[in-house]
Design a protein around this motif. Structure first.
Motif, PDB file in Angstrom:
ATOM      1  N   LEU A  89       0.823  -1.230  -0.021  1.00 57.72           N
ATOM      2  CA  LEU A  89       0.036  -0.073  -0.018  1.00 57.72           C
ATOM      3  C   LEU A  89       0.848   1.364  -0.055  1.00 57.72           C
ATOM      4  O   LEU A  89       2.011   1.394   0.479  1.00 57.72           O
ATOM      5  CB  LEU A  89      -0.784   0.028   1.369  1.00 57.72           C
ATOM      6  CG  LEU A  89      -1.898  -1.174   1.441  1.00 57.72           C
ATOM      7  CD1 LEU A  89      -2.609  -1.120   2.703  1.00 57.72           C
ATOM      8  CD2 LEU A  89      -2.928  -1.190   0.125  1.00 57.72           C
ATOM      9  N   THR A  90       0.359   2.196  -0.614  1.00 55.24           N
ATOM     10  CA  THR A  90       0.971   3.645  -0.319  1.00 55.24           C
ATOM     11  C   THR A  90       1.048   4.077   1.386  1.00 55.24           C
ATOM     12  O   THR A  90       0.235   3.441   1.969  1.00 55.24           O
ATOM     13  CB  THR A  90       0.106   4.633  -1.047  1.00 55.24           C
ATOM     14  OG1 THR A  90      -0.996   4.835  -0.672  1.00 55.24           O
ATOM     15  CG2 THR A  90      -0.154   4.374  -2.565  1.00 55.24           C
ATOM     16  N   ARG A  91       1.730   5.283   1.581  1.00 56.71           N
ATOM     17  CA  ARG A  91       2.099   5.373   3.032  1.00 56.71           C
ATOM     18  C   ARG A  91       0.434   5.776   3.577  1.00 56.71           C
ATOM     19  O   ARG A  91       0.344   5.305   4.799  1.00 56.71           O
ATOM     20  CB  ARG A  91       2.953   6.458   3.064  1.00 56.71           C
ATOM     21  CG  ARG A  91       2.853   7.262   4.511  1.00 56.71           C
ATOM     22  CD  ARG A  91       3.602   6.005   5.520  1.00 56.71           C
ATOM     23  NE  ARG A  91       3.384   6.579   6.930  1.00 56.71           N
ATOM     24  CZ  ARG A  91       4.592   7.250   7.302  1.00 56.71           C
ATOM     25  NH1 ARG A  91       5.710   7.507   6.770  1.00 56.71           N
ATOM     26  NH2 ARG A  91       4.314   7.738   8.652  1.00 56.71           N
ATOM     27  N   SER A  92      -0.025   6.758   2.822  1.00 56.06           N
ATOM     28  CA  SER A  92      -1.348   7.232   3.567  1.00 56.06           C
ATOM     29  C   SER A  92      -2.440   5.927   3.358  1.00 56.06           C
ATOM     30  O   SER A  92      -2.993   5.953   4.572  1.00 56.06           O
ATOM     31  CB  SER A  92      -2.137   8.354   2.460  1.00 56.06           C
ATOM     32  OG  SER A  92      -2.337   7.751   1.172  1.00 56.06           O
ATOM     33  N   MET A  93      -2.553   5.287   2.497  1.00 49.76           N
ATOM     34  CA  MET A  93      -3.326   3.966   2.461  1.00 49.76           C
ATOM     35  C   MET A  93      -3.155   3.130   3.626  1.00 49.76           C
ATOM     36  O   MET A  93      -3.940   2.472   4.452  1.00 49.76           O
ATOM     37  CB  MET A  93      -3.371   3.218   1.026  1.00 49.76           C
ATOM     38  CG  MET A  93      -4.046   3.870  -0.024  1.00 49.76           C
ATOM     39  SD  MET A  93      -4.109   2.928  -1.471  1.00 49.76           S
ATOM     40  CE  MET A  93      -5.155   1.452  -0.953  1.00 49.76           C
ATOM     41  N   TYR A  94      -1.789   2.546   3.937  1.00 50.79           N
ATOM     42  CA  TYR A  94      -1.326   2.139   4.999  1.00 50.79           C
ATOM     43  C   TYR A  94      -1.671   2.565   6.295  1.00 50.79           C
ATOM     44  O   TYR A  94      -2.075   1.817   7.154  1.00 50.79           O
ATOM     45  CB  TYR A  94       0.472   2.005   4.958  1.00 50.79           C
ATOM     46  CG  TYR A  94       0.883   0.967   5.969  1.00 50.79           C
ATOM     47  CD1 TYR A  94       0.787  -0.241   6.030  1.00 50.79           C
ATOM     48  CD2 TYR A  94       1.326   1.664   7.130  1.00 50.79           C
ATOM     49  CE1 TYR A  94       1.256  -0.993   7.049  1.00 50.79           C
ATOM     50  CE2 TYR A  94       2.072   0.986   8.054  1.00 50.79           C
ATOM     51  CZ  TYR A  94       1.965  -0.507   8.318  1.00 50.79           C
ATOM     52  OH  TYR A  94       2.423  -0.976   9.321  1.00 50.79           O
ATOM     53  N   ARG A 127      -4.968  22.596  -5.227  1.00 54.50           N
ATOM     54  CA  ARG A 127      -3.454  21.653  -5.505  1.00 54.50           C
ATOM     55  C   ARG A 127      -3.046  21.164  -4.204  1.00 54.50           C
ATOM     56  O   ARG A 127      -3.530  21.590  -3.155  1.00 54.50           O
ATOM     57  CB  ARG A 127      -2.580  22.727  -6.265  1.00 54.50           C
ATOM     58  CG  ARG A 127      -2.166  23.848  -5.215  1.00 54.50           C
ATOM     59  CD  ARG A 127      -1.593  25.084  -6.087  1.00 54.50           C
ATOM     60  NE  ARG A 127      -2.844  25.832  -6.385  1.00 54.50           N
ATOM     61  CZ  ARG A 127      -2.656  27.226  -6.909  1.00 54.50           C
ATOM     62  NH1 ARG A 127      -1.579  27.711  -6.769  1.00 54.50           N
ATOM     63  NH2 ARG A 127      -4.038  27.722  -6.987  1.00 54.50           N
ATOM     64  N   SER A 128      -2.111  20.257  -4.261  1.00 54.80           N
ATOM     65  CA  SER A 128      -1.320  19.782  -3.176  1.00 54.80           C
ATOM     66  C   SER A 128      -0.618  20.911  -2.317  1.00 54.80           C
ATOM     67  O   SER A 128      -0.176  21.639  -2.861  1.00 54.80           O
ATOM     68  CB  SER A 128      -0.536  18.661  -3.549  1.00 54.80           C
ATOM     69  OG  SER A 128       0.662  18.907  -4.041  1.00 54.80           O
ATOM     70  N   PRO A 129      -0.462  20.511  -1.116  1.00 50.45           N
ATOM     71  CA  PRO A 129       0.228  21.668  -0.233  1.00 50.45           C
ATOM     72  C   PRO A 129       1.694  22.040  -0.609  1.00 50.45           C
ATOM     73  O   PRO A 129       2.063  23.129  -0.716  1.00 50.45           O
ATOM     74  CB  PRO A 129       0.423  20.934   1.167  1.00 50.45           C
ATOM     75  CG  PRO A 129      -0.701  19.966   1.253  1.00 50.45           C
ATOM     76  CD  PRO A 129      -1.031  19.442  -0.050  1.00 50.45           C
ATOM     77  N   LYS A 130       2.457  20.868  -1.263  1.00 46.06           N
ATOM     78  CA  LYS A 130       3.648  21.231  -2.017  1.00 46.06           C
ATOM     79  C   LYS A 130       3.744  22.013  -3.028  1.00 46.06           C
ATOM     80  O   LYS A 130       4.717  22.639  -3.407  1.00 46.06           O
ATOM     81  CB  LYS A 130       4.351  20.017  -2.013  1.00 46.06           C
ATOM     82  CG  LYS A 130       3.910  18.893  -3.256  1.00 46.06           C
ATOM     83  CD  LYS A 130       4.717  17.719  -3.503  1.00 46.06           C
ATOM     84  CE  LYS A 130       4.213  17.111  -4.476  1.00 46.06           C
ATOM     85  NZ  LYS A 130       4.830  15.388  -4.633  1.00 46.06           N
ATOM     86  N   HIS A 131       2.595  22.286  -3.629  1.00 44.93           N
ATOM     87  CA  HIS A 131       2.393  23.182  -4.830  1.00 44.93           C
ATOM     88  C   HIS A 131       1.736  24.536  -4.585  1.00 44.93           C
ATOM     89  O   HIS A 131       1.450  25.242  -5.544  1.00 44.93           O
ATOM     90  CB  HIS A 131       1.805  22.319  -6.032  1.00 44.93           C
ATOM     91  CG  HIS A 131       2.493  21.178  -6.750  1.00 44.93           C
ATOM     92  ND1 HIS A 131       2.043  19.900  -6.791  1.00 44.93           N
ATOM     93  CD2 HIS A 131       3.795  21.031  -6.840  1.00 44.93           C
ATOM     94  CE1 HIS A 131       2.785  19.032  -7.044  1.00 44.93           C
ATOM     95  NE2 HIS A 131       3.943  19.803  -7.223  1.00 44.93           N
ATOM     96  N   LEU A 132       1.523  24.680  -3.293  1.00 45.84           N
ATOM     97  CA  LEU A 132       1.026  25.835  -2.870  1.00 45.84           C
ATOM     98  C   LEU A 132       2.083  26.962  -2.751  1.00 45.84           C
ATOM     99  O   LEU A 132       2.983  27.040  -1.895  1.00 45.84           O
ATOM    100  CB  LEU A 132       0.316  26.136  -1.863  1.00 45.84           C
ATOM    101  CG  LEU A 132      -0.813  25.220  -1.517  1.00 45.84           C
ATOM    102  CD1 LEU A 132      -1.473  25.009  -0.093  1.00 45.84           C
ATOM    103  CD2 LEU A 132      -2.041  26.020  -2.379  1.00 45.84           C
ATOM    104  N   THR A 178      -3.163  13.977   3.612  1.00 42.32           N
ATOM    105  CA  THR A 178      -3.348  14.694   2.313  1.00 42.32           C
ATOM    106  C   THR A 178      -4.151  13.697   1.392  1.00 42.32           C
ATOM    107  O   THR A 178      -3.458  12.683   0.999  1.00 42.32           O
ATOM    108  CB  THR A 178      -1.825  15.395   1.689  1.00 42.32           C
ATOM    109  OG1 THR A 178      -1.609  16.353   2.640  1.00 42.32           O
ATOM    110  CG2 THR A 178      -2.357  15.987   0.383  1.00 42.32           C
ATOM    111  N   GLN A 179      -5.048  14.047   0.859  1.00 40.56           N
ATOM    112  CA  GLN A 179      -5.774  13.085  -0.122  1.00 40.56           C
ATOM    113  C   GLN A 179      -6.337  13.915  -1.449  1.00 40.56           C
ATOM    114  O   GLN A 179      -6.737  14.906  -1.188  1.00 40.56           O
ATOM    115  CB  GLN A 179      -7.154  12.437   0.531  1.00 40.56           C
ATOM    116  CG  GLN A 179      -7.597  11.439  -0.144  1.00 40.56           C
ATOM    117  CD  GLN A 179      -6.628  10.277  -0.587  1.00 40.56           C
ATOM    118  OE1 GLN A 179      -6.110   9.818   0.573  1.00 40.56           O
ATOM    119  NE2 GLN A 179      -6.355   9.944  -1.619  1.00 40.56           N
TER     120      GLN A 179
END
Length: 321
Positions: free
Chosen positions: A18-23, A254-259, A275-276
């Protein structure tokens, strides 16, 4: 001892798959209750988690079963955790320490919450593009400030972010009527701050926002490029609520890293929880949305008409409207 080895092996496999968030969302929150007669009883705090366990994790239960028990272990999912009285009392005391739903101030009239009654989880159409965001929103509405804080949902316009924010707020008020909840677009938050600043009523502003149990901010990207004082006040509001373990949910395009145009310390805090992403609905989901929106009308749409419309507007739900 074997049960612990068995569960640890399942978590190891899940972490790889799984991805980190899914895990974090689906594996960590699950709990092995017992293994008896080749059946593993697994507690899932939310029924919607079963789909992921059945589709993506069932086979690793089998693999772990042969490794540890040398037998095929079949999963059995339960959604109500067996309660040991002593443990239950400790958990109840701990939860009440973590989050106290009893407001120190009077409850907020619904008309002042900014919420719209028509937006609920019941009428939100779930599809492949939003399933994880819906699951996260449900988790937050069930365990206020104890699951993901903040919850940050991002995606293009017209994909249901505002609907989800309102659904969280409405669900909380349904279960906890005296919770202090406020939904507000970021632009309105900024204007409210500037107006209170102009009138010299900052203490009133702080009392309004820092005494909330749940703050829902829509389109947080509007904060980008604003003056230092505006970002500073939101930073302080965020910290005040988070420190008191009050729930914060944000949406953005947009995602936080792109703000861009935001202080780094704000961007960092936006990533503290989960973050989803929400992506455009697929063809089947668009048909389901159209069916939902037309079922209460006085006239009937033929299925081929709905299919035609679903094929013409693929970008967002607003276009379907």
């Amino acid at each position: 001892m074997k049960e612990k080895q068995f569960w640890n092996r399942i978590l190891e496999f899940a972490q790889e798959r799984l991805t980190r968030s899914m895990y974090d969302f689906y594996a960590i929150q699950a709990e092995l209750i017992k293994v008896e007669e080749n059946v593993a009883t697994i507690f899932l705090p939310r029924s919607e988690m079963e789909m992921v366990w059945e589709k993506q994790l069932k086979d690793i239960i089998v693999v772990a079963g042969f490794e540890i028990y040398d037998a095929e272990i079949t999963p059995h999912y339960i959604f109500t955790k067996p309660q040991d009285t002593a443990v239950s009392q400790v958990e109840e005391a701990t939860n009440s320490t973590l989050y106290d739903y009893s407001p120190k101030l009077a409850s907020i009239p619904y008309s002042d919450t900014g919420l719209k009654e028509k937006y609920t989880f019941d009428n939100f159409i779930q599809g492949d593009g939003n399933v994880w965001a819906v699951s996260a929103a449900l988790a937050v509405s069930e365990d206020l400030a104890l699951t993901y804080n903040p919850l940050f949902i991002y995606g293009g316009p017209g994909l249901g972010k505002t609907h989800l924010l309102n659904a969280i707020g409405n669900e909380i008020l349904k279960n906890i009527p005296d919770a202090r909840v406020k939904y507000i677009p970021a632009e309105s938050f900024i204007n409210d701050f500037l107006e209170h600043l102009r009138l010299g009523e900052m203490e009133k502003f702080k009392k309004t926002y820092r005494s909330l149990d749940l703050l829902l901010i829509d389109d947080i990207q509007s904060l980008s490029g604003k003056k230092v004082a505006t970002q500073e006040e939101f930073f302080n509001t965020f910290n005040a609520l988070h420190d008191k373990q009050k729930q914060i949910v944000l949406t953005s395009d947009r995602s936080p890293k792109h703000l861009e145009g935001l202080e780094e310390r704000l961007v960092t805090r936006f990533s503290w929880g989960l973050t989803q992403n929400i992506t455009p609905p697929d063809f089947e989901t668009r048909i389901a949305i159209l069916q939902s929106k037309t079922e209460h009308l006085d006239y009937h749409f033929q299925s081929d008409t709905l299919e035609y419309l679903a094929g013409q507007f693929a970008s967002n739900v607003r276009a379907l409207d």
